[in-house]
Design an enzyme around this catalytic site. Sequence first.
Site, PDB file in Angstrom:
ATOM      1  CG  ASP A 147      -2.049  -0.901   1.220  1.00  0.00           C
ATOM      2  OD1 ASP A 147      -2.115  -1.736   0.295  1.00  0.00           O
ATOM      3  OD2 ASP A 147      -2.906  -0.808   2.118  1.00  0.00           O
ATOM      4  CG  HIS A 163       1.805  -8.708  -0.007  1.00  0.00           C
ATOM      5  ND1 HIS A 163       1.046  -9.785   0.383  1.00  0.00           N
ATOM      6  CD2 HIS A 163       1.657  -7.773   0.977  1.00  0.00           C
ATOM      7  CE1 HIS A 163       0.448  -9.522   1.541  1.00  0.00           C
ATOM      8  NE2 HIS A 163       0.800  -8.307   1.922  1.00  0.00           N
ATOM      9  CB  SER A 172      10.142   1.775   4.405  1.00  0.00           C
ATOM     10  OG  SER A 172      11.463   1.580   3.984  1.00  0.00           O
TER      11      SER A 172
END
Length: 260
Positions: A86, A142, A227
């Site tokens: 996200d 992911h 990050s």
Amino acid sequence: MKEKLYQSMIELTNGRWSSSLLKGFAQSNLSKKVIPAYIKYFNIDIDEIPCHVHEFLTLHDFFIRSLKKDSRMIDQSESGIISPVDATIETFGDITYDGIFHVKGKAYTLYDMLGSTKIGKEYENGKFMILYLSPAEYHRIHAPVDGKVTRQYLLGKKSYPVNKWGLAYGKETISGNYRLLTELQMPNEKHCFHVKVGAMFVNSIELTNKGTEWRKGEEVGYFSFGSTVVLLFQEGSIEFSKEIGPGKFVQMGEKVANML
């Protein structure tokens, strides 16, 4: 002037003692008390969380929270490459013939990013994408595509801010930060790099998939605190989706490119 002042201030505050203090507090039982304020300040959707907020014992536990099953739709198209996180798309585009790409007006080289001139040359004339995760986002990482892990290694020691100020005024923010690099061989036989970049103070990048195969959409790790993820693609391997653009927020699983 602004750039030098910013860099000086960051150097004064970004050290082992500050990193240890921040990490220690976030992992302490005391930090549990700030979770409600954290949720309110960042306007976090708690309906996506699979348990009650009170069940998190520390701020760190909340920060690396998982999501309810099926809360993210994974693009199932055969050629689709998804956002692995996200995040906000900071920028994306072409890498030059001599391995240069630009972020916030700053030039970066593949050779600094990848820590190798030889490996960098394999990505000249390719494509890049920068994905920024704010402290509010879901911070599990992911796989962007099915792939076989062909290289995986760590680079860098310290980490500087990767927000818009850090990118604009920081020194080698992306290519100099602590980072975990994973190269994947994609189904089209081309290669891509999935670069996980540490944020200011805390370098924690935890890999949860330590195997040699990644499957699109599966969890492979998580960040501690805000990050950035950098995606690098070899020449002629992908084209970006027409639906994306700089500044666009994407959820994990959304298609950002197609394999050629």
